[in-house]
Design a protein around this motif. Structure first.
Motif, PDB file in Angstrom:
ATOM      1  N   PHE A  72      39.104  32.758  52.989  1.00 28.76           N
ATOM      2  CA  PHE A  72      40.360  32.476  53.684  1.00 28.76           C
ATOM      3  C   PHE A  72      41.584  32.703  52.805  1.00 28.76           C
ATOM      4  O   PHE A  72      42.655  33.016  53.307  1.00 28.76           O
ATOM      5  CB  PHE A  72      40.372  31.030  54.202  1.00 28.76           C
ATOM      6  CG  PHE A  72      39.652  30.854  55.503  1.00 28.76           C
ATOM      7  CD1 PHE A  72      40.332  30.570  56.668  1.00 28.76           C
ATOM      8  CD2 PHE A  72      38.274  30.971  55.575  1.00 28.76           C
ATOM      9  CE1 PHE A  72      39.668  30.414  57.872  1.00 28.76           C
ATOM     10  CE2 PHE A  72      37.584  30.813  56.757  1.00 28.76           C
ATOM     11  CZ  PHE A  72      38.289  30.538  57.917  1.00 28.76           C
ATOM     12  N   LEU A  73      41.447  32.504  51.502  1.00 32.64           N
ATOM     13  CA  LEU A  73      42.572  32.632  50.581  1.00 32.64           C
ATOM     14  C   LEU A  73      42.297  33.688  49.527  1.00 32.64           C
ATOM     15  O   LEU A  73      41.163  33.876  49.092  1.00 32.64           O
ATOM     16  CB  LEU A  73      42.852  31.305  49.861  1.00 32.64           C
ATOM     17  CG  LEU A  73      43.407  30.155  50.672  1.00 32.64           C
ATOM     18  CD1 LEU A  73      43.634  28.942  49.774  1.00 32.64           C
ATOM     19  CD2 LEU A  73      44.694  30.538  51.382  1.00 32.64           C
ATOM     20  N   HIS A  74      43.387  34.337  49.109  1.00 29.80           N
ATOM     21  CA  HIS A  74      43.361  35.250  47.966  1.00 29.80           C
ATOM     22  C   HIS A  74      44.126  34.574  46.834  1.00 29.80           C
ATOM     23  O   HIS A  74      45.199  34.021  47.053  1.00 29.80           O
ATOM     24  CB  HIS A  74      44.039  36.578  48.324  1.00 29.80           C
ATOM     25  CG  HIS A  74      44.271  37.447  47.136  1.00 29.80           C
ATOM     26  ND1 HIS A  74      43.252  38.106  46.485  1.00 29.80           N
ATOM     27  CD2 HIS A  74      45.409  37.746  46.468  1.00 29.80           C
ATOM     28  CE1 HIS A  74      43.755  38.780  45.477  1.00 29.80           C
ATOM     29  NE2 HIS A  74      45.058  38.583  45.435  1.00 29.80           N
ATOM     30  N   ARG A  75      43.554  34.625  45.644  1.00 28.43           N
ATOM     31  CA  ARG A  75      44.185  34.025  44.463  1.00 28.43           C
ATOM     32  C   ARG A  75      44.621  35.149  43.534  1.00 28.43           C
ATOM     33  O   ARG A  75      43.809  35.959  43.106  1.00 28.43           O
ATOM     34  CB  ARG A  75      43.185  33.108  43.771  1.00 28.43           C
ATOM     35  CG  ARG A  75      43.739  32.370  42.612  1.00 28.43           C
ATOM     36  CD  ARG A  75      42.705  31.341  42.178  1.00 28.43           C
ATOM     37  NE  ARG A  75      42.722  31.270  40.745  1.00 28.43           N
ATOM     38  CZ  ARG A  75      41.681  31.134  39.973  1.00 28.43           C
ATOM     39  NH1 ARG A  75      40.490  31.057  40.497  1.00 28.43           N
ATOM     40  NH2 ARG A  75      41.797  31.065  38.694  1.00 28.43           N
ATOM     41  N   GLU A  76      45.910  35.191  43.240  1.00 30.35           N
ATOM     42  CA  GLU A  76      46.465  36.192  42.334  1.00 30.35           C
ATOM     43  C   GLU A  76      46.881  35.491  41.052  1.00 30.35           C
ATOM     44  O   GLU A  76      47.694  34.566  41.080  1.00 30.35           O
ATOM     45  CB  GLU A  76      47.674  36.875  42.973  1.00 30.35           C
ATOM     46  CG  GLU A  76      48.249  38.020  42.185  1.00 30.35           C
ATOM     47  CD  GLU A  76      47.369  39.257  42.216  1.00 30.35           C
ATOM     48  OE1 GLU A  76      47.390  39.999  41.219  1.00 30.35           O
ATOM     49  OE2 GLU A  76      46.674  39.479  43.227  1.00 30.35           O
ATOM     50  N   ILE A  77      46.304  35.949  39.932  1.00 34.10           N
ATOM     51  CA  ILE A  77      46.608  35.354  38.630  1.00 34.10           C
ATOM     52  C   ILE A  77      47.522  36.307  37.875  1.00 34.10           C
ATOM     53  O   ILE A  77      47.205  37.488  37.722  1.00 34.10           O
ATOM     54  CB  ILE A  77      45.322  35.111  37.815  1.00 34.10           C
ATOM     55  CG1 ILE A  77      44.358  34.232  38.596  1.00 34.10           C
ATOM     56  CG2 ILE A  77      45.650  34.506  36.459  1.00 34.10           C
ATOM     57  CD1 ILE A  77      42.963  34.184  38.007  1.00 34.10           C
ATOM     58  N   TYR A  78      48.663  35.799  37.412  1.00 32.21           N
ATOM     59  CA  TYR A  78      49.602  36.587  36.625  1.00 32.21           C
ATOM     60  C   TYR A  78      49.450  36.175  35.165  1.00 32.21           C
ATOM     61  O   TYR A  78      49.555  34.997  34.840  1.00 32.21           O
ATOM     62  CB  TYR A  78      51.033  36.352  37.098  1.00 32.21           C
ATOM     63  CG  TYR A  78      51.247  36.829  38.517  1.00 32.21           C
ATOM     64  CD1 TYR A  78      51.623  38.133  38.767  1.00 32.21           C
ATOM     65  CD2 TYR A  78      51.053  35.971  39.600  1.00 32.21           C
ATOM     66  CE1 TYR A  78      51.810  38.581  40.068  1.00 32.21           C
ATOM     67  CE2 TYR A  78      51.238  36.408  40.901  1.00 32.21           C
ATOM     68  CZ  TYR A  78      51.617  37.721  41.122  1.00 32.21           C
ATOM     69  OH  TYR A  78      51.789  38.161  42.407  1.00 32.21           O
ATOM     70  N   LYS A  79      49.208  37.142  34.334  1.00 38.52           N
ATOM     71  CA  LYS A  79      48.988  36.864  32.908  1.00 38.52           C
ATOM     72  C   LYS A  79      50.332  36.787  32.212  1.00 38.52           C
ATOM     73  O   LYS A  79      50.854  37.775  31.706  1.00 38.52           O
ATOM     74  CB  LYS A  79      48.092  37.921  32.296  1.00 38.52           C
ATOM     75  CG  LYS A  79      46.726  37.889  32.923  1.00 38.52           C
ATOM     76  CD  LYS A  79      45.786  38.891  32.340  1.00 38.52           C
ATOM     77  CE  LYS A  79      44.535  38.816  33.191  1.00 38.52           C
ATOM     78  NZ  LYS A  79      43.356  39.162  32.652  1.00 38.52           N
ATOM     79  N   GLU A  80      50.896  35.618  32.220  1.00 31.71           N
ATOM     80  CA  GLU A  80      52.161  35.341  31.557  1.00 31.71           C
ATOM     81  C   GLU A  80      52.108  33.917  31.044  1.00 31.71           C
ATOM     82  O   GLU A  80      51.198  33.170  31.359  1.00 31.71           O
ATOM     83  CB  GLU A  80      53.340  35.558  32.512  1.00 31.71           C
ATOM     84  CG  GLU A  80      53.231  34.780  33.821  1.00 31.71           C
ATOM     85  CD  GLU A  80      54.321  35.141  34.805  1.00 31.71           C
ATOM     86  OE1 GLU A  80      55.077  34.233  35.181  1.00 31.71           O
ATOM     87  OE2 GLU A  80      54.420  36.317  35.188  1.00 31.71           O
TER      88      GLU A  80
END
Length: 124
Positions: A72-80
């Motif tokens: 149901f969800l997409h998780r976007e990880i930003y490397k900062e």
């Protein structure tokens, strides 16, 4: 006592889709998580934590992981630094929006008739 017109096997078979749905959205916070992500399109962990009054960080993490695992969800990880994680609906999650809207409308009509929904524009 009224006779059940379905055999036990037929009744069980008819409940499979609802049982599956309940297992996916049955967590205490999952419907609200899906509602906020659908309304705001993208939500960060901290934003959801503030919106869901009373939820703990560990519970939110668990519910988000389960919704992600169920598609149901997409998780976007930003490397900062500090790390940034955003949640959005997948196509499966987006297909659930009409169900959420129907649930909201039913609740407004039957459970909260005097409630003014801030998530719905009321043009006159």
């Amino acid at each position: 006592m009224a006779e059940n017109k379905f055999s036990a096997k037929e009744a069980l078979a008819r409940c499979v889709p609802m049982s599956k749905l309940q297992s996916v959205i049955g967590g205490k916070w999952k419907i609200l998580i899906l509602w906020y992500v659908s309304f705001y399109k993208v939500q960060r962990f901290g934003e959801l934590l503030r919106r869901l009054d009373g939820i703990t960080q560990s519970t939110l993490s668990k519910q988000l992981r389960e919704l992600e695992s169920d598609g149901f969800l997409h998780r976007e990880i930003y490397k900062e630094a500090p790390p940034k994680v955003e949640y959005s609906l997948t196509p499966l999650g987006e297909s659930f929006i009409p169900v959420l809207q129907t649930m909201m409308a039913w609740s407004e009509t039957h459970l909260c008739p005097d409630y003014q929904n801030p998530y719905v524009s009321r043009e006159t």
